[in-house]
Design an enzyme around this catalytic site. Structure first.
Site, PDB file in Angstrom:
ATOM      1  N   TYR A  53       0.825  -1.218   0.000  1.00 41.91           N
ATOM      2  CA  TYR A  53       0.000   0.000   0.000  1.00 41.91           C
ATOM      3  C   TYR A  53       0.857   1.265   0.000  1.00 41.91           C
ATOM      4  O   TYR A  53       0.455   2.288  -0.544  1.00 41.91           O
ATOM      5  CB  TYR A  53      -0.991  -0.032   1.173  1.00 41.91           C
ATOM      6  CG  TYR A  53      -2.113  -1.009   0.933  1.00 41.91           C
ATOM      7  CD1 TYR A  53      -2.111  -2.278   1.519  1.00 41.91           C
ATOM      8  CD2 TYR A  53      -3.161  -0.691   0.071  1.00 41.91           C
ATOM      9  CE1 TYR A  53      -3.119  -3.188   1.256  1.00 41.91           C
ATOM     10  CE2 TYR A  53      -4.174  -1.593  -0.198  1.00 41.91           C
ATOM     11  CZ  TYR A  53      -4.154  -2.841   0.402  1.00 41.91           C
ATOM     12  OH  TYR A  53      -5.153  -3.750   0.119  1.00 41.91           O
ATOM     13  N   ARG A  56       1.574   1.939  -3.610  1.00 41.91           N
ATOM     14  CA  ARG A  56       0.415   2.499  -4.296  1.00 41.91           C
ATOM     15  C   ARG A  56       0.171   3.938  -3.860  1.00 41.91           C
ATOM     16  O   ARG A  56      -0.223   4.795  -4.657  1.00 41.91           O
ATOM     17  CB  ARG A  56      -0.806   1.627  -4.043  1.00 41.91           C
ATOM     18  CG  ARG A  56      -0.667   0.230  -4.680  1.00 41.91           C
ATOM     19  CD  ARG A  56      -1.881  -0.611  -4.472  1.00 41.91           C
ATOM     20  NE  ARG A  56      -3.070   0.002  -5.053  1.00 41.91           N
ATOM     21  CZ  ARG A  56      -4.303  -0.383  -4.739  1.00 41.91           C
ATOM     22  NH1 ARG A  56      -4.481  -1.357  -3.860  1.00 41.91           N
ATOM     23  NH2 ARG A  56      -5.345   0.202  -5.279  1.00 41.91           N
ATOM     24  N   GLN A  86     -15.474   2.389  -5.811  1.00 41.34           N
ATOM     25  CA  GLN A  86     -14.727   1.252  -5.257  1.00 41.34           C
ATOM     26  C   GLN A  86     -13.258   1.631  -5.098  1.00 41.34           C
ATOM     27  O   GLN A  86     -12.488   0.904  -4.486  1.00 41.34           O
ATOM     28  CB  GLN A  86     -14.860   0.040  -6.188  1.00 41.34           C
ATOM     29  CG  GLN A  86     -16.281  -0.459  -6.349  1.00 41.34           C
ATOM     30  CD  GLN A  86     -16.395  -1.472  -7.469  1.00 41.34           C
ATOM     31  OE1 GLN A  86     -16.102  -2.647  -7.289  1.00 41.34           O
ATOM     32  NE2 GLN A  86     -16.775  -1.004  -8.645  1.00 41.34           N
ATOM     33  N   ASN A  87     -12.881   2.769  -5.664  1.00 45.37           N
ATOM     34  CA  ASN A  87     -11.482   3.195  -5.663  1.00 45.37           C
ATOM     35  C   ASN A  87     -11.077   3.758  -4.305  1.00 45.37           C
ATOM     36  O   ASN A  87     -11.867   4.433  -3.650  1.00 45.37           O
ATOM     37  CB  ASN A  87     -11.240   4.232  -6.761  1.00 45.37           C
ATOM     38  CG  ASN A  87     -11.520   3.641  -8.132  1.00 45.37           C
ATOM     39  OD1 ASN A  87     -11.615   2.431  -8.286  1.00 45.37           O
ATOM     40  ND2 ASN A  87     -11.683   4.506  -9.115  1.00 45.37           N
ATOM     41  N   ASP A  89      -8.385   5.670  -4.158  1.00 48.07           N
ATOM     42  CA  ASP A  89      -7.674   6.930  -4.432  1.00 48.07           C
ATOM     43  C   ASP A  89      -8.601   8.120  -4.170  1.00 48.07           C
ATOM     44  O   ASP A  89      -9.810   7.945  -4.034  1.00 48.07           O
ATOM     45  CB  ASP A  89      -7.138   6.941  -5.875  1.00 48.07           C
ATOM     46  CG  ASP A  89      -8.247   6.959  -6.926  1.00 48.07           C
ATOM     47  OD1 ASP A  89      -8.249   6.100  -7.832  1.00 48.07           O
ATOM     48  OD2 ASP A  89      -9.131   7.851  -6.845  1.00 48.07           O
ATOM     49  N   HIS A 104     -14.635   0.930  -0.519  1.00 49.54           N
ATOM     50  CA  HIS A 104     -13.513   0.044  -0.148  1.00 49.54           C
ATOM     51  C   HIS A 104     -12.413   0.773   0.621  1.00 49.54           C
ATOM     52  O   HIS A 104     -11.279   0.290   0.708  1.00 49.54           O
ATOM     53  CB  HIS A 104     -12.932  -0.624  -1.407  1.00 49.54           C
ATOM     54  CG  HIS A 104     -13.924  -1.516  -2.083  1.00 49.54           C
ATOM     55  ND1 HIS A 104     -13.797  -1.883  -3.408  1.00 49.54           N
ATOM     56  CD2 HIS A 104     -15.071  -2.091  -1.650  1.00 49.54           C
ATOM     57  CE1 HIS A 104     -14.834  -2.662  -3.742  1.00 49.54           C
ATOM     58  NE2 HIS A 104     -15.612  -2.799  -2.698  1.00 49.54           N
ATOM     59  N   SER A 172     -15.189  -3.930 -13.613  1.00 51.21           N
ATOM     60  CA  SER A 172     -15.476  -5.207 -14.274  1.00 51.21           C
ATOM     61  C   SER A 172     -16.694  -5.889 -13.657  1.00 51.21           C
ATOM     62  O   SER A 172     -17.096  -6.963 -14.098  1.00 51.21           O
ATOM     63  CB  SER A 172     -14.261  -6.132 -14.151  1.00 51.21           C
ATOM     64  OG  SER A 172     -13.984  -6.375 -12.779  1.00 51.21           O
TER      65      SER A 172
END
Ligand code: APR
Length: 229
Positions: A53, A56, A86-87, A89, A104, A172
């Protein structure tokens, strides 16, 4: 103003240089998801999870919102837009979106391992071993790992059920309960899907597919919404 609920996934940030998960060259091709994004992985090797993490987070601090993020923020001029992402960021917020719900978690925050209510902003990109909460427990990334509950799903379902228009961008639709939000959308509300690739929509009929990347796709959507007014 019409309520536009927008469900976004990793594809929304692809044009900002952040990798998606399941595509060719995606993160889950390189990392074992259960080693870096599960309670079992954390129990086994905290350093590995923190490193994953931190990497990222470093990339996120070097990234910027893309045209798709900005166009969604601009849509707030004449629509009541709620982004359900869902990101992990913060590119939606950085682009100016004012209503963003993170399903999330958030990469730039950490939380206590003994009290999930204790959440802290991370200064810079690094969360280290030995960074403790006020109750003395090791801090962990404030993200939802596989196998963990999604506390924001109730609020997200409530929003989906209020949609005048529902938009799906760059996901997706493999991960539940996020992918199940479409079930809450009122039957008369138009649904748009923006994705350059085929997405399995489990036989749901009547979806307006915009087979484009987020940047171009949101501009096309904006045109449709303007004509719908
Ligand atoms: N614009 C729009 N969509 C894009 C773009 C783009 N520029 N580039 C790729 N996509 C699409 C892909 O075609 C794919 O459908 O984005 C989607 C990315 O899918 P995933 O990698 O599966 O990501 P996502 O659906 O967000 O994953 C859901 O799974 O790994 C967990 O917690 C993680 O939140 C994540 C969840």
């Amino acid at each position: 103003m019409k309520k536009v609920m927008v469900l976004t996934g990793a594809g929304m940030s692809a044009e900002s240089g952040l990798r998606t998960f399941r595509e060719m060259g995606g993160l889950w091709e390189e990392y074992d998801v259960y080693q870096v994004a599960s309670p079992a992985g954390w129990a086994k090797d905290q350093d590995l999870v923190l490193r994953f993490y931190n990497e990222r987070r470093k990339q996120l601090l070097e990234a910027a919102p893309n045209r798709g993020h900005f166009s969604l923020a601009e849509l707030e001029t004449d629509h009541e837009v709620y982004v359900i992402t869902q990101n992990i960021d913060d590119l939606h917020e950085r682009a100016g979106s004012t209503r963003v719900l993170h399903l999330h978690g958030e990469l730039r925050k950490a939380r206590s391992t003994v009290d999930p209510g204790l959440i802290y902003e991370i200064d810079g990109w690094e969360l280290r071993k030995g960074d403790l909460c006020e109750k003395g427990s090791q801090l962990r990334p404030h993200v939802v790992w596989f196998g963990e509950a999604v506390p924001a799903i109730e609020e997200a379902s409530r929003l989906a059920a209020m949609a005048d228009v529902f938009v799906i961008i760059g996901t997706s639709m493999n991960v539940y309960p996020a992918a199940g939000l479409i079930e809450y959308v009122p039957s008369g509300a138009p649904v748009y899907l923006i994705d350059p690739n085929e997405v399995n929509m489990a036989g749901i009929q009547g979806i307006h597919v915009i087979r484009k990347a987020a940047g171009e796709g949101v501009d096309e959507l904006t045109g449709f919404l303007k004509n719908e007014k």
